[in-house]
Motif scaffolding. Structure first.
Motif, mmCIF file in Angstrom:
data_model
loop_
_atom_site.group_PDB
_atom_site.id
_atom_site.type_symbol
_atom_site.label_atom_id
_atom_site.label_comp_id
_atom_site.label_asym_id
_atom_site.label_seq_id
_atom_site.Cartn_x
_atom_site.Cartn_y
_atom_site.Cartn_z
ATOM 1 N N VAL A 142 -5.969 -45.917 14.396
ATOM 2 C CA VAL A 142 -4.826 -45.018 14.203
ATOM 3 C C VAL A 142 -3.598 -45.767 13.664
ATOM 4 O O VAL A 142 -2.893 -45.262 12.781
ATOM 5 N N ASP A 143 -3.335 -46.966 14.183
ATOM 6 C CA ASP A 143 -2.149 -47.698 13.706
ATOM 7 C C ASP A 143 -2.312 -48.102 12.237
ATOM 8 O O ASP A 143 -1.363 -48.044 11.463
ATOM 9 N N ASP A 144 -3.529 -48.494 11.876
ATOM 10 C CA ASP A 144 -3.795 -48.815 10.464
ATOM 11 C C ASP A 144 -3.627 -47.569 9.599
ATOM 12 O O ASP A 144 -3.081 -47.623 8.494
ATOM 13 N N ALA A 145 -4.108 -46.443 10.107
ATOM 14 C CA ALA A 145 -4.109 -45.207 9.311
ATOM 15 C C ALA A 145 -2.698 -44.718 9.006
ATOM 16 O O ALA A 145 -2.467 -44.033 8.011
ATOM 17 N N MET A 146 -1.736 -45.059 9.868
ATOM 18 C CA MET A 146 -0.366 -44.565 9.671
ATOM 19 C C MET A 146 0.412 -45.384 8.650
ATOM 20 O O MET A 146 1.463 -44.947 8.176
ATOM 21 N N LYS A 147 -0.108 -46.575 8.335
ATOM 22 C CA LYS A 147 0.606 -47.439 7.386
ATOM 23 C C LYS A 147 0.562 -46.842 5.975
ATOM 24 O O LYS A 147 -0.404 -46.177 5.604
#
Lengths: 746, 285
Positions: free
Chosen positions: A138-143
């Motif tokens: 999820v954190d990668d996806a928000m970048k």
């Protein structure tokens, strides 16, 4: 319908009669999704993507279609394009159109004369993929530079500057955070991550579909909501709701995971094309890869507290991913996070980001366990740092009647303080601990739903009663509904049989979810029973030749309401029923409504764990659940709900997670490496049921099914921190993670 | 697909020379692999009907265990359990109670899994497998059977007919421990077997330590055994043994455990297994 303060002398409610489905289930007579067959039936199988993210360049089904024994092959070309976006997402999830969005995404399906031929036909289908970069976390996806799962799907509420993967955003709260933090003696800010988990129901999704040449269809399937299945499948098949009859099978567990469809439209499309009934059953591997697990999450929590334990300000930022389609689960997490607290300054922010994982669907209190895990971990750490008792601090800040909750609602009567006080007074709270053992505690919360329900209560001429309702029984509702009908009518539990009907036999009922059925269908049953009682009183009045208003229902019989009404011996339900054909015909009560007033539910879990300091293995050695049920209709089932939720939460805390490789492929699509707890992993789960009446129900009933999965995550993390001296901020707390933390601590 | 029930070893070996032929004993690995689609054998050779394959017999003071003897049968054999408790407890950890009624020690060996629970204690015991094949009978130490994940040194047409566990001297004991994240129904993340023989003075006269799930095959660690020899498991000896165990570990990082975790835990298990084996041998610390 308000709580009835006067009625406490229940005859049936609160007893523990034998469950009505027990014998069928232990003898194998109960019919589950895969248990029904039809003449001429075909067996279907689905071809699934081996890639996490890829463009479908070409699908060639010609070789499969030419195989002997293959009767139909379908791809997305066999489906229309629904206008409704949610429906389109559901359809796309059942059969990928342009892109495959996760490992296991369906791309084609066959119906053949048997499973062997179907399997061979899948191998003959040629799919050309163009692999695309994928994103799993999820954190990668928000970048900003993340691979895009879908484009143009962000809601208007999403602020500028995020990746297009961010589809949902929400905020809740009130008060002045800066001022609150300024008044704190201690501020703790921590970040947490949790893995995606699966409901782990025993029964895989299964259905038998039959579409006739006249465009009418029948569907037998394992679901939590036959009306939901009907709306979705009729929409996808482009037929009217009345033309599709959906019958729910007995259900081998749902936990929220069967509140959507994964295979039913595919089976219907195959049946339409083949002109024969089609059975489609998922394998366990398919269930893991292509049904609906939970969100995985990344959460920051910041709390300010004074030395005496008063929380002065609290903030949570919740980043959830529910896989490859937009969903609003982050809103439930953001609303639930601080629900147990009465706070002057609180703010929660929620995001959903798309990732190349299967489409999330509900799992018991969706969104709440991960949010409350993070909050309750920080509260516990602050209690440790300030040397304060964890129950006292929670009592000091506990939400109560009149509290304006962090999500805006002002609470009515709630049972949080009662559960906390019960936990503190319980022998478990002060029992001595052994070496390497620690005790943890956490609060939990769930909203509980009301909604639509239809109930018909038929009085048979032999004095028995049938209740017909529309909600699949996933937690004992047939027993509870029968008990409620028996209580209202003043007859024995064994005189009532409740059945869950197909979509053509009773009016609409919302899906079995949100811990709503005992409350909502129960309420409708009370009203249907009262309707029947009114009618039976009228029949008696007619026989006696007195005014219907002069007859009342007492102890299972009609009787004159007073000396002025006349002097007649009471007529029992059986007596009235026996002559009903002579007094106006069959007698039935009905109720259809959209209920509100479902009271929120709070619980507190207390758990002792023992950590092996040399291996990081942890064992739950004692566990007690305290939960407010409002009024427990059938206490065995309530206890079962509390125990079941605790066990699923223990699994979530310690071992369960979706594990992905660098290639975006799910590494553990089976019960071997997706580790739900087995019986020998668990201690007896003790339960204490509190009964703080829900003011919105005549008996005070609250839903109980979901709150119990919320506290275990933090309760176990807190126990580990106190027992082993390490605070883990990532779930699951698997032995390698715990050992690594223990070694880092030295 | 053909299912054959040969009545002689020669017949079985000849069937196993065919393409895509597989041995069926308990079937607890084979059937699962077939169901998952990993294997699609054309011939299944059921060896359960060969003479002696389901017997546990005494031989030279030791035990010959037929290749079709189930884990449950081993667990109920009082003399075998008394002599080789570690070997039996390793085999009895395979699968569930139901699986124990079918699963065999020889099958566990020939499946070639590095994590096989039945294998490390056999290696520590110095067990010897008897093979039948097109060229006749040969005896091979169990330690030499697995050669890598899913691979064995068996030649085409060969299969195991029995496994021999040697006679036990006085003052001997063995033990096997594995680590799994739950209490049962799982596959070892690390495993360790220790087999000890004590001298008359109560010190360790002979020691063999074997590990599972920390290398491409289950393996003996001679340095670990040597570290215990001459000791009564005093701390320095145990520490040296644990160091030797960890030095020998060459595990993989995967969903079941990290390299660091497996290496560390293998040492912990070897230490604990050594203490159990020592106590079983009648040792006094």
């Amino acid at each position: 319908m308000a709580f009835d303060e006067t009625k406490h002398d229940y005859k049936v409610i609160g007893t523990r009669p034998v469950r009505p489905d027990g014998i069928d289930k232990v003898t194998g007579r109960a019919l589950y999704g895969a248990d029904l067959s039809a003449p001429g039936m075909l067996t279907a199988a689905i071809l699934r993507s081996p890639h996490a993210h890829a463009k479908i360049v070409k699908i060639d089904t010609s070789k499969a279609e030419a195989m002997a024994g293959v009767k139909a092959v379908v791809t997305s070309r066999d489906f229309g394009l629904p206008e409704d976006q949610d429906l389109r997402d559901t359809q796309d999830n059942c059969m990928a159109r342009d892109k495959v969005l996760y490992d296991g995404h369906a791309v084609a399906a066959v119906a053949a004369i048997n499973a062997q031929v179907a399997k061979a036909a899948l191998k003959a289908i040629e799919v050309e993929y163009e692999k695309l970069p994928h994103v799993i976390d999820v954190d990668d996806a928000m970048k900003g530079d993340a691979p895009l799962v879908l484009e143009g799907r962000a809601l208007e509420t999403v602020p500028e500057g995020w990746s297009q993967n961010v589809t949902n955003y929400c905020e809740f709260g009130h008060g002045d955070l800066d001022d609150g933090f300024a008044r704190a003696d201690l501020i703790v800010e921590r970040s947490f991550k949790t893995g995606a988990t699966h409901q782990g129901y025993i029964e895989p999704h299964a259905c038998l579909a039959s579409m006739g040449p006249d465009g009418r269809g029948e569907l037998w399937c394992c679901t939590q909501g036959q009306y939901m299945v009907r709306e979705v499948c009729a929409g996808i098949m482009e037929i009217e709701a009345s033309q599709l009859k959906v019958t729910p099978s007995e259900i081998g567990g749902g936990f929220g995971g069967k509140t959507t469809v994964f295979i039913e439209p595919v089976a219907l499309a195959l049946s339409r094309k083949a002109g024969r009934p089609v059975k489609l059953v998922m394998t366990r591997e398919e269930v893991f890869r292509a049904s609906g697990p939970t969100i995985h999450s990344s959460t920051d929590v910041k709390i300010g507290m004074t030395k005496d334990g008063t929380i002065t300000a609290a903030r949570a930022d919740l980043r959830y991913s529910g896989g490859c389609y937009p969903n609003g689960t982050c809103e439930m997490g953001a609303q639930a996070a601080f629900a147990p607290y009465d706070l002057k300054a609180v703010r929660t922010y929620g995001w959903n980001a798309l990732t190349n994982r299967p489409k999330e669907i509900s799992y018991r209190a969706p969104g709440a366990p991960t949010a409350i895990y993070a909050v309750e971990s920080v509260v516990d750490e602050m209690c440790q740092k300030l040397g304060l008792d964890p129950v006292d601090v929670r009592l000091k800040n506990a939400a109560d009647k009149g509290t304006k909750s962090s999500y805006g609602v002002t609470f009515e009567d709630i049972g949080l303080k009662a559960t906390l006080e019960a936990a503190k007074a319980h022998p478990h709270y002060t029992a001595p601990l052994g070496p390497n053992q620690g005790r943890g505690l956490s609060c939990g919360f769930w909203f509980n739903f009301g909604g639509n329900a239809s109930v018909t209560l038929s009085v048979n001429t032999d004095g028995t009663v049938n209740v017909t309702e529309g909600n699949p029984d996933i937690g004992g509702s047939r027993a509870s509904i029968s008990m409620i009908a028996a209580e209202e009518l003043g007859i024995g539990y064994d005189r009532v049989r409740t059945i869950v009907a197909d979509t053509t036999s009773i009016g609409h009922s919302d899906t079995t979810d949100g811990s709503r059925v005992t409350f909502t269908v129960g309420l409708a049953t009370i009203k249907a029973a009262r309707d029947a009682k009114t009618k039976m009183c009228a029949r008696a009045a007619a026989l006696w030749g007195i005014d219907p208003e002069a007859v009342e229902w007492v102890d299972g019989a009609a009787q004159p309401s007073g000396p002025n009404a006349g002097k007649f011996p009471p007529m029992s339900l059986a007596e009235i029923a026996a002559v009903s054909f002579q007094t106006g015909g069959p007698i039935a009560g009905h109720h259809e409504s959209n209920a509100d007033g479902a009271g929120v539910s709070f619980g507190v879990h207390l758990c002792d764990i023992e950590v092996d300091p040399e291996t990081g293995a942890s064992k739950v050695v004692r566990y007690t659940v305290f939960q407010d049920a409002g009024k427990a209709i059938h206490p065995d089932y309530v206890e079962g709900q509390l125990q079941g939720g605790a066990v699923q939460g223990i699994g979530w805390a310690l071992n369960e997670e979706y594990i992905y490789g660098e290639d975006g492929i799910l590494q553990n699509p089976g019960f071997l490496d997706y580790r739900v707890p087995v019986a020998s992993d668990l201690p007896p789960i003790d339960t204490v049921i509190l009964e703080v009446p829900n003011p919105g129900h005549p008996y005070g009933v609250r839903g109980v099914g979901e709150t119990s999965i919320v506290p275990p995550l933090a309760a176990i993390a807190n126990a580990m921190s106190r027992g082993a001296g390490v605070r883990l901020t990532q779930l699951p707390m698997s032995p390698p993670r715990v050992l690594s933390a223990l070694m880092a601590k030295g | 697909m053909r299912y054959a029930t040969p009545k002689t070893a020669a017949e079985a070996a000849s069937l196993l020379m065919e393409d895509a032929a597989r041995v069926l004993a308990g079937g607890t690995d084979l059937l699962v692999q077939m169901k998952s689609g990993r294997l699609a054998p054309e011939t299944i050779v059921d060896i359960k009907h060969l003479p002696g394959l389901r017997d546990i017999t005494r031989e030279d003071g030791g035990f010959r265990i037929g290749a079709a003897v189930s884990g449950a049968e081993m667990g109920e054999h009082t003399d075998l359990v008394a002599a080789w408790p570690g070997v039996v407890e390793g085999v009895n950890l395979i699968g569930s109670t139901q699986v124990q009624g079918r699963a065999t020690m020889a099958g566990n060996l020939c499946n070639g899994s590095p994590a096989a629970d039945g294998v490390p204690a056999q290696i520590a015991a110095g067990a010897v497998a008897r093979l039948e094949g097109p060229e006749g009978t040969r005896d091979v130490p169990v330690a030499e059977i697995p050669t890598g994940p899913g691979k064995t040194s068996l030649k085409r047409g060969e299969f195991v007919t029995s496994i021999f566990l040697p006679a036990r001297p006085e003052r001997s004991g063995d033990a096997y421990l594995r680590f799994i994240p739950r209490t049962e129904m799982d596959i070892a993340v690390a495993g360790a077997a220790v087999n000890l023989v004590l001298g008359a003075d109560g010190t360790v006269a002979e020691a063999r330590v074997a590990l599972g799930a920390v290398a491409p095959t289950a393996m003996e660690v001679p340095e670990a055994g040597a570290a215990l020899t001459g000791s009564k498991l005093e701390d320095p000896a145990i520490e040296a043994m644990v160091d030797a165990v960890r030095a020998a570990c060459k595990p993989i990082d995967d969903k079941r455990g990290t390299v660091e975790f497996r290496t560390h835990v293998a040492g912990v298990l070897a230490k604990r297994a050594a203490r159990i084996a020592f106590a079983r041998a009648g040792g006094q610390a």
